[in-house]
Design an enzyme around this catalytic site. Structure first.
Site, PDB file in Angstrom:
ATOM      1  N   HIS A  54       0.479  -0.714   0.170  1.00  0.00           N
ATOM      2  CA  HIS A  54      -0.423   0.260  -0.197  1.00  0.00           C
ATOM      3  C   HIS A  54       1.230   1.210   0.182  1.00  0.00           C
ATOM      4  CE1 HIS A  54       0.368  -0.641   4.117  1.00  0.00           C
ATOM      5  NE2 HIS A  54       0.777   0.498   4.608  1.00  0.00           N
ATOM      6  N   HIS A  56       1.413   3.966   1.905  1.00  0.00           N
ATOM      7  CA  HIS A  56       1.742   4.482   3.081  1.00  0.00           C
ATOM      8  C   HIS A  56       3.369   5.047   2.719  1.00  0.00           C
ATOM      9  CE1 HIS A  56      -1.689   4.010   6.094  1.00  0.00           C
ATOM     10  NE2 HIS A  56      -1.587   5.059   4.759  1.00  0.00           N
ATOM     11  N   ASP A  58       6.232   4.253   5.513  1.00  0.00           N
ATOM     12  CA  ASP A  58       6.512   3.837   5.595  1.00  0.00           C
ATOM     13  C   ASP A  58       6.424   2.156   4.871  1.00  0.00           C
ATOM     14  OD1 ASP A  58       4.010   3.322   6.809  1.00  0.00           O
ATOM     15  OD2 ASP A  58       4.728   2.007   8.216  1.00  0.00           O
ATOM     16  N   HIS A  59       5.900   2.103   3.964  1.00  0.00           N
ATOM     17  CA  HIS A  59       5.789   0.823   2.782  1.00  0.00           C
ATOM     18  C   HIS A  59       6.954   1.154   1.641  1.00  0.00           C
ATOM     19  CE1 HIS A  59       3.537  -0.864   5.993  1.00  0.00           C
ATOM     20  NE2 HIS A  59       3.119  -0.044   6.338  1.00  0.00           N
ATOM     21  N   HIS A 112      -6.983  -1.304   5.707  1.00  0.00           N
ATOM     22  CA  HIS A 112      -6.146   0.068   5.841  1.00  0.00           C
ATOM     23  C   HIS A 112      -6.424   1.378   5.242  1.00  0.00           C
ATOM     24  CE1 HIS A 112      -2.495   0.727   8.077  1.00  0.00           C
ATOM     25  NE2 HIS A 112      -1.666   1.398   7.274  1.00  0.00           N
ATOM     26  N   ASP A 131       0.155  -4.402   6.259  1.00  0.00           N
ATOM     27  CA  ASP A 131      -0.316  -3.321   7.296  1.00  0.00           C
ATOM     28  C   ASP A 131      -2.068  -4.467   7.024  1.00  0.00           C
ATOM     29  OD1 ASP A 131       2.077  -2.192   7.671  1.00  0.00           O
ATOM     30  OD2 ASP A 131       0.658  -0.751   7.875  1.00  0.00           O
ATOM     31  N   HIS A 169       4.956  -5.058  10.434  1.00  0.00           N
ATOM     32  CA  HIS A 169       5.461  -4.394  11.735  1.00  0.00           C
ATOM     33  C   HIS A 169       5.546  -5.496  12.900  1.00  0.00           C
ATOM     34  CE1 HIS A 169       4.558   0.092  10.273  1.00  0.00           C
ATOM     35  NE2 HIS A 169       3.819  -0.485   9.400  1.00  0.00           N
TER      36      HIS A 169
HETATM   37 FE    FE Z   1       2.691   0.522   8.141  1.00  0.00          FE
HETATM   38 ZN    ZN Z   2       0.572   1.852   6.660  1.00  0.00          ZN
END
Ligand code: FE
Ligand code: ZN
Length: 241
Positions: A54, A56, A58-59, A112, A131, A169
């Protein structure tokens, strides 16, 4: 397949995946680039692909620098193409993504984020869940509904129990603290938490998990209705354990 865990940011796991038959290497959800490039180089692997679950940051934060360093192509959700500017190939439900001799099927698991996908290597019994599914938890509902997340859980619990679940995570300990409260009578959760507390105290990871293990200890995967999942999710969002 050889799968290497690369911890990044505060609690992300980036997964570096090598297929020895072809020598191909890809990376799932690179939060950052540097440690990923170093991990590949240390093993003599050349990264040829990036797979995103996805959009985001942090990905996807490492996409551009890894692309620049290696020429890797980026595969991710077609539905989020406008939010992943580095994307080369947009995929959706049922599409096949290959890593050398291995093939992963794309599962659309929105909630998400609205276009969230997972990658399932059925032969290898491996799921990259991003996630959506965590050890003893599930992703927050940022762009979707409890109905959608419940449908995702119903799909994922159909997978073979031995399927290894690679989440993005290390949330297991805080998820478990809530899981204990959500299912106070569940001995498997209490038992698992003893192990998780021990591992975390020693600085050890608790991921990957398996579908079988989650079926015993994950209140979200165990939810019997969308209403129940909605209750669990709202309570977890407010939980300070
Ligand atoms: Fe994440
Ligand atoms: Zn995420």
């Amino acid at each position: 397949m050889e799968i290497v865990r690369i911890p990044a940011l505060s609690d992300n796991y980036v997964w570096l995946v090598h297929e020895p038959g072809s020598g191909e290497t890809m990376v799932v959800d690179p939060a950052v680039a540097e440690p990923v490039l170093e991990a590949a180089e240390a093993r003599g692997w050349r990264i040829s692909a990036i797979w995103n679950t996805h959009w985001h940051p942090d990905h996807t934060g490492g996409n551009a620098a890894i692309k620049e360093a290696t020429g890797a192509t980026v595969t991710g959700p077609a539905a989020e193409a406008d939010r992943i500017p580095t994307l080369d190939r947009g995929v959706g439900e049922g599409d096949i993504v290959r890593l050398g001799g291995q093939a992963a099927r794309v599962l659309e698991v929105p909630a998400h984020t609205s276009g969230h996908i997972a990658f399932h290597f059925a032969d290898e019994r491996v799921l990259f869940a991003g996630d959506t599914l965590f050890a003893m938890g599930c992703g927050r509902l940022f762009e979707g509904t409890a109905d959608q997340m419940f449908a995702n859980m119903v799909r994922l619990r159909e997978l073979p129990h031995e399927t290894q679940v690679y989440c993005a995570h290390e949330y297991t300990q805080s998820n478990g603290r809530y899981a204990r409260v959500a299912e106070p009578g569940n001995a498997a959760i209490a038992q698992r938490m003893e192990e998780v507390d021990r591992l975390r105290a020693a600085g050890e990871p608790t991921v990957p998990t398996t579908i079988g293990r989650e079926l015993e200890t994950n209140p979200f995967l165990r939810a019997t209705s969308a209403e129940r999942l909605a209750e669990l999710r709202a309570a977890k969002d407010a939980f300070r354990g």
